[in-house]
Design a protein around this motif. Structure first.
Motif, PDB file in Angstrom:
ATOM      1  N   LYS A  37      49.154 -22.425 -86.750  1.00  0.00           N
ATOM      2  CA  LYS A  37      47.910 -22.153 -86.044  1.00  0.00           C
ATOM      3  C   LYS A  37      47.628 -23.273 -85.052  1.00  0.00           C
ATOM      4  O   LYS A  37      48.125 -24.390 -85.214  1.00  0.00           O
ATOM      5  N   VAL A  38      46.829 -22.969 -84.058  1.00  0.00           N
ATOM      6  CA  VAL A  38      46.402 -24.000 -83.105  1.00  0.00           C
ATOM      7  C   VAL A  38      45.673 -25.088 -83.884  1.00  0.00           C
ATOM      8  O   VAL A  38      44.721 -24.796 -84.629  1.00  0.00           O
ATOM      9  N   PRO A  39      46.088 -26.343 -83.777  1.00  0.00           N
ATOM     10  CA  PRO A  39      45.513 -27.396 -84.625  1.00  0.00           C
ATOM     11  C   PRO A  39      44.067 -27.738 -84.283  1.00  0.00           C
ATOM     12  O   PRO A  39      43.707 -27.837 -83.111  1.00  0.00           O
ATOM     13  N   GLU A  46      49.792 -33.558 -85.363  1.00  0.00           N
ATOM     14  CA  GLU A  46      51.028 -34.330 -85.517  1.00  0.00           C
ATOM     15  C   GLU A  46      52.115 -33.492 -86.189  1.00  0.00           C
ATOM     16  O   GLU A  46      53.276 -33.519 -85.774  1.00  0.00           O
ATOM     17  N   ARG A  47      51.750 -32.746 -87.211  1.00  0.00           N
ATOM     18  CA  ARG A  47      52.730 -31.925 -87.920  1.00  0.00           C
ATOM     19  C   ARG A  47      53.346 -30.881 -86.990  1.00  0.00           C
ATOM     20  O   ARG A  47      54.564 -30.676 -86.985  1.00  0.00           O
ATOM     21  N   ILE A  48      52.521 -30.231 -86.194  1.00  0.00           N
ATOM     22  CA  ILE A  48      53.017 -29.191 -85.280  1.00  0.00           C
ATOM     23  C   ILE A  48      53.832 -29.809 -84.147  1.00  0.00           C
ATOM     24  O   ILE A  48      54.850 -29.248 -83.723  1.00  0.00           O
ATOM     25  N   ALA A 167      42.142 -24.934 -76.036  1.00  0.00           N
ATOM     26  CA  ALA A 167      41.286 -24.990 -77.220  1.00  0.00           C
ATOM     27  C   ALA A 167      40.596 -26.349 -77.236  1.00  0.00           C
ATOM     28  O   ALA A 167      40.990 -27.265 -76.505  1.00  0.00           O
ATOM     29  N   PRO A 168      39.570 -26.528 -78.078  1.00  0.00           N
ATOM     30  CA  PRO A 168      38.933 -27.846 -78.190  1.00  0.00           C
ATOM     31  C   PRO A 168      39.917 -28.908 -78.670  1.00  0.00           C
ATOM     32  O   PRO A 168      40.897 -28.613 -79.362  1.00  0.00           O
ATOM     33  N   VAL A 169      39.650 -30.145 -78.319  1.00  0.00           N
ATOM     34  CA  VAL A 169      40.466 -31.276 -78.751  1.00  0.00           C
ATOM     35  C   VAL A 169      40.394 -31.405 -80.278  1.00  0.00           C
ATOM     36  O   VAL A 169      39.318 -31.257 -80.856  1.00  0.00           O
ATOM     37  N   PRO A 170      41.520 -31.663 -80.943  1.00  0.00           N
ATOM     38  CA  PRO A 170      41.479 -31.861 -82.405  1.00  0.00           C
ATOM     39  C   PRO A 170      40.616 -33.058 -82.786  1.00  0.00           C
ATOM     40  O   PRO A 170      40.283 -33.902 -81.947  1.00  0.00           O
ATOM     41  N   GLY A 174      38.148 -31.796 -88.043  1.00  0.00           N
ATOM     42  CA  GLY A 174      38.008 -30.494 -87.407  1.00  0.00           C
ATOM     43  C   GLY A 174      36.598 -30.209 -86.965  1.00  0.00           C
ATOM     44  O   GLY A 174      36.331 -29.195 -86.322  1.00  0.00           O
ATOM     45  N   ASP A 175      35.658 -31.127 -87.278  1.00  0.00           N
ATOM     46  CA  ASP A 175      34.245 -30.897 -86.967  1.00  0.00           C
ATOM     47  C   ASP A 175      33.686 -31.837 -85.900  1.00  0.00           C
ATOM     48  O   ASP A 175      32.698 -31.521 -85.251  1.00  0.00           O
ATOM     49  N   GLU A 176      34.297 -33.029 -85.728  1.00  0.00           N
ATOM     50  CA  GLU A 176      33.755 -33.986 -84.778  1.00  0.00           C
ATOM     51  C   GLU A 176      33.915 -33.495 -83.339  1.00  0.00           C
ATOM     52  O   GLU A 176      34.737 -32.638 -83.058  1.00  0.00           O
ATOM     53  N   ARG A 177      33.086 -34.035 -82.457  1.00  0.00           N
ATOM     54  CA  ARG A 177      33.149 -33.704 -81.039  1.00  0.00           C
ATOM     55  C   ARG A 177      33.760 -34.884 -80.309  1.00  0.00           C
ATOM     56  O   ARG A 177      33.117 -35.919 -80.160  1.00  0.00           O
ATOM     57  N   GLY A 178      35.012 -34.740 -79.856  1.00  0.00           N
ATOM     58  CA  GLY A 178      35.691 -35.898 -79.331  1.00  0.00           C
ATOM     59  C   GLY A 178      36.223 -35.792 -77.924  1.00  0.00           C
ATOM     60  O   GLY A 178      36.896 -36.699 -77.458  1.00  0.00           O
ATOM     61  N   ALA A 179      35.982 -34.696 -77.227  1.00  0.00           N
ATOM     62  CA  ALA A 179      36.570 -34.529 -75.896  1.00  0.00           C
ATOM     63  C   ALA A 179      35.760 -35.271 -74.836  1.00  0.00           C
ATOM     64  O   ALA A 179      34.608 -35.647 -75.049  1.00  0.00           O
ATOM     65  N   LEU A 180      36.383 -35.447 -73.685  1.00  0.00           N
ATOM     66  CA  LEU A 180      35.775 -36.188 -72.583  1.00  0.00           C
ATOM     67  C   LEU A 180      35.555 -35.274 -71.398  1.00  0.00           C
ATOM     68  O   LEU A 180      36.390 -34.421 -71.099  1.00  0.00           O
ATOM     69  N   ASN A 181      34.437 -35.454 -70.728  1.00  0.00           N
ATOM     70  CA  ASN A 181      34.159 -34.709 -69.505  1.00  0.00           C
ATOM     71  C   ASN A 181      33.853 -35.689 -68.380  1.00  0.00           C
ATOM     72  O   ASN A 181      32.971 -36.542 -68.515  1.00  0.00           O
TER      73      ASN A 181
END
Length: 300
Positions: A37-39, A46-48, A167-170, A174-181
């Motif tokens: 699945k999409v991580p 890392e596993r994928i 998809a959103p950044v891992p 799986g719950d934190e918000r870590g992407a940059l804009n």
């Protein structure tokens, strides 16, 4: 005064054709005992990445931009920090770059950068543009990079056209918000002698019609109307995911002191990926350098 003109957020960009391939799915389940699945977590990422890393076939699991240009590694540091529940500064504007989340994030980053079973060699000479082009050429299974590189894959002559999604950044759980804009902006300088004309031009560029033109010409539009436009989504099928991707993003602090902090972070990351010194001691030294900096104006 300025308004956003171009550039979507950082996100997970992946080869959906690989993730949807029945043979790949069966092989992954045979090895790991669960579905491909999409991580959503860095552990799964890392596993994928390890599963899809096949250098003998010219395919790598993932890629990072380690070029020391003062921003690529800073962006990656922030993403790793935020996606583990950390913050760049405290409620008084003091940098916090040696926290447990920072140590864990930089530790993961430097390990992935040096592990040839997940990434290609030469990442210290790779920036976001080079990594984006490698992905668009079909050499990488997934990466965290700017949305614009996903759109690049949908160019008519692209070898990855129709094979990519976002998809959103891992994150850690799986719950934190870590992407940059980060946006490019069209702005009016405070000393402009033609502010009225400049504003008219900016308003023209920001109009729904021109924002769509920007998108169709290869930029990344900034209006909701563009993101949901049928023609745009016919050409780039995942464009309508931009509203959701933005909900997972954070911004860098708007502070006159941030450039000084970014140089400290960049130096720390470069030390991490080029030496064997412990992550904790690298970040402890970086924190000492950052203690004289205050981002208080970013809180105003």
């Amino acid at each position: 005064f300025g308004l956003p003109y171009h550039n979507g957020p950082e996100c997970l960009i992946y080869r959906k054709d690989l993730f949807e391939d029945p043979a790949e799915r069966e092989a992954f389940e045979d090895i790991y005992g669960n579905q491909l699945k999409v991580p959503t977590t860095w552990e799964a990422f890392e596993r994928i990445a390890r599963f899809f890393n096949r250098p003998e076939s010219g395919q790598f699991g993932t890629i990072f931009a380690g070029f020391p240009d003062g921003h690529n590694t800073v962006y990656d540091f922030c993403i790793q920090l935020w996606s583990r529940g950390g913050n760049l500064f405290d409620d008084r504007g003091r940098p916090t770059i040696s926290s447990d989340a920072a140590i864990e994030g930089l530790g993961f980053y430097r390990r992935m950068m040096s592990d040839r079973s997940v990434t290609p060699a030469g990442l210290e000479e790779t920036d976001s543009v080079k990594s984006g082009i490698m992905f668009a050429e079909g050499s990488v299974a997934m990466m965290v990079n700017w949305f614009g590189f996903a759109a690049l894959c949908e160019q008519p002559d692209s070898p990855t056209k129709g094979k990519v999604s976002v998809a959103p950044v891992p994150s850690k759980s799986g719950d934190e918000r870590g992407a940059l804009n980060v946006y490019w902006v069209l702005s009016i300088g405070s000393g402009s002698r033609h502010a009225d004309h400049a504003f008219d031009f900016i308003r023209h560029c920001m109009s729904p019609k021109m924002d769509k033109v920007t998108t169709l010409e290869g930029g990344i539009g900034c209006r909701l109307s563009t993101w949901s436009d049928p023609e745009v989504n016919t050409l780039i099928p995942f464009y309508n995911q931009l509203p959701d991707l933005h909900r997972h993003t954070r911004e860098l602090p708007r502070s006159r002191e941030f450039p000084a902090l970014s140089h400290i972070i960049d130096k720390a990351v470069q030390e991490a990926i080029s030496t064997n010194e412990a992550t904790e001691s690298i970040l402890r030294r970086a924190q000492e350098s950052a203690n004289v900096i205050s981002l208080q104006d970013a809180l105003l």
